[in-house]
Scaffold this active site. Structure first.
Site, PDB file in Angstrom:
ATOM      1  NE  ARG A   1      10.190  35.984  13.741  1.00 32.41           N
ATOM      2  CZ  ARG A   1       9.226  35.837  12.842  1.00 32.41           C
ATOM      3  NH1 ARG A   1       9.364  36.304  11.598  1.00 32.41           N
ATOM      4  NH2 ARG A   1       8.110  35.219  13.120  1.00 32.41           N
TER       5      ARG A   1
ATOM      6  CG  ASP B   1       7.479  27.702  15.843  1.00 32.38           C
ATOM      7  OD1 ASP B   1       6.441  28.387  15.890  1.00 32.38           O
ATOM      8  OD2 ASP B   1       8.583  28.154  15.506  1.00 32.38           O
TER       9      ASP B   1
HETATM   10  O1  MRU Z   1       9.591  33.208  18.048  1.00 35.53           O
HETATM   11  P1  MRU Z   1       9.375  33.263  16.567  1.00 35.53           P
HETATM   12  O2  MRU Z   1       9.185  34.651  16.059  1.00 35.53           O
HETATM   13  O3  MRU Z   1      10.421  32.494  15.815  1.00 35.53           O
HETATM   14  O4  MRU Z   1       7.994  32.481  16.361  1.00 35.53           O
HETATM   15  C1  MRU Z   1       7.507  32.327  15.063  1.00 35.53           C
HETATM   16  C2  MRU Z   1       6.241  31.576  14.986  1.00 35.53           C
HETATM   17  O5  MRU Z   1       5.695  31.134  15.966  1.00 35.53           O
HETATM   18  C3  MRU Z   1       5.719  31.326  13.608  1.00 35.53           C
HETATM   19  O6  MRU Z   1       4.316  31.308  13.597  1.00 35.53           O
HETATM   20  C4  MRU Z   1       6.227  29.954  13.109  1.00 35.53           C
HETATM   21  O7  MRU Z   1       7.589  29.847  13.272  1.00 35.53           O
HETATM   22  C5  MRU Z   1       5.874  29.714  11.695  1.00 35.53           C
HETATM   23  S1  MRU Z   1       6.770  30.723  10.567  1.00 35.53           S
HETATM   24  C6  MRU Z   1       6.278  30.315   9.004  1.00 35.53           C
END
Ligand code: MRU
Length: 362
Positions: A53, A244
């Site tokens: 993730r 994201d």
């Molecule tokens: O649901 P996740 O764990 O994939 O969410 C991750 C995030 O929100 C991070 O802050 C984002 O992907 C940036 S990672 C460099």
């Protein structure tokens, strides 16, 4: 087994074995288990169930994934190859909707197919491998560069608050929001970091606190509802978060709870920085209201991380995985090509101009 979690690759290609090797992040920090992904279903599940993730790591996994799936396509005919490639690409792309790096990486890989359509299928497969490896290599450079720009915004001894995990475990190295912290650590900056635990999936507690601790950083874990208090206490000089998807106007989707941190930071006059690889800036999305927000199963809130269920049976649950921080709460967006400030539309144009210029030199 390695001694330290930081010695592991977040996402690795084992081409000979036809697999992607990842750390199963759902088991951290209790257990470090490497798993191999070979089939489309295994790759899709690993992304959906957050075994891998974080926007950049999802992008790298998708790039390696589509390469491996393309390698399995048994035809010498370009049209048949491309048809099957598209099918697999669309399937991987459906695993999570919010992080733009997923579709960005898959689009880049499709671009390789299209640009090489006159070549033999075997040569296209080779070109796909080169591109996937390049996506991972670039991610390392991108994070380091974000770290250098980010470091210019803080000073030794500062208190830094971060939310979710935008660390090494979310990227190929350094992380995005953690990159200034790691680069500062190398220079003896002695930051004091506050990591929000990040309900409901606890990426802050399980991953950020774990990797910072393993790196010798002074890190304090707090529950999400404590961030305003540590800010009010004067313990935080800057907030660094990942993202994201960043819309063209600077509105930013990141892990649920980020916008609340931004509101509190504004209240206490603390700069709020979003660390964003340019691959996460989506100029085709006008504003945050156009970003599709992933909603996840209710069990993640009611029972998943507890020994026994902690909410009454039958209660209604709302579980969005991300929220959008309005651009006017963001002090600056730190990219690998410089620091963007409001008005973000014009600042992004400058950043992308610089990117184009640098790329054309290579
Ligand atoms: O649901 P996740 O764990 O994939 O969410 C991750 C995030 O929100 C991070 O802050 C984002 O992907 C940036 S990672 C460099």
């Amino acid at each position: 087994m390695k001694d330290n979690i930081m010695e592991y690759e977040t996402v690795e290609l084992d081409d000979e074995d036809g697999s992607i090797v990842i750390i199963d992040q759902t088991l951290l920090p209790g257990k470090t288990e490497l798993i191999r992904l070979k089939t489309a279903q295994e790759i899709w599940d690993a992304i959906y169930f957050l075994k891998v993730r974080g926007a950049p790591a999802i992008g790298v996994t998708a790039a390696f994934g589509i390469y491996l799936l393309a390698k399995q396509i048994k035809t010498d005919d370009y049209d048949n190859f491309y048809k099957e490639f598209k099918k697999q690409k669309d399937y991987l792309n459906s695993s999570r909707p919010t992080a733009v790096n997923l579709s960005w990486a898959l689009e880049r890989m499709e671009g390789i197919c299209l640009a090489n359509k006159d070549k033999r299928v075997g040569q296209i497969k080779e070109a796909l491998k080169t591109e996937a490896v390049a996506i991972k290599e670039e991610d390392i450079w991108v994070c380091k560069s974000i770290g250098e720009y980010g470091l210019s915004l803080v000073k030794p001894g500062d208190g830094i608050l971060t939310h979710c995990n935008a660390g090494q475990l979310a990227t190929s190295k350094y992380g995005t929001a953690t990159a200034p912290i790691y680069l500062g650590q190398e220079k003896g900056y002695h930051f004091r970091v506050f990591a929000d635990e990040t309900r409901p999936l606890l990426q802050g507690a399980r991953l950020t606190a774990y990797e910072l601790l393993a790196s010798g950083v002074d890190v304090t874990l707090i529950c999400d509802n404590m961030s305003a208090m540590v800010m009010k206490n004067g313990w935080v000089n800057a907030v660094f978060v990942g993202c994201d998807r960043v819309a063209a106007n600077g509105d930013t989707a990141n892990k649920i709870g980020t916008s609340l941190v931004a509101v509190a930071a504004k209240r206490y006059n603390i700069p709020f920085y979003v660390c964003a690889p340019t691959s996460t800036i989506d100029l085709n999305t006008e504003t945050g209201s156009h970003i599709r927000i992933e909603e996840r199963p209710a069990e993640e809130v009611t029972q998943m991380w507890y020994k026994e269920r902690m909410a009454p049976e039958g209660v209604k649950v709302y579980n969005p995985a991300f929220d959008v921080t309005d651009h006017d709460l963001i002090t600056a967006i730190v990219t690998e090509y410089g620091i963007a400030k409001a008005p973000f539309e014009t600042s992004f144009q400058e950043i992308f101009r610089k990117k184009k210029k640098e790329k054309s030199k290579k």
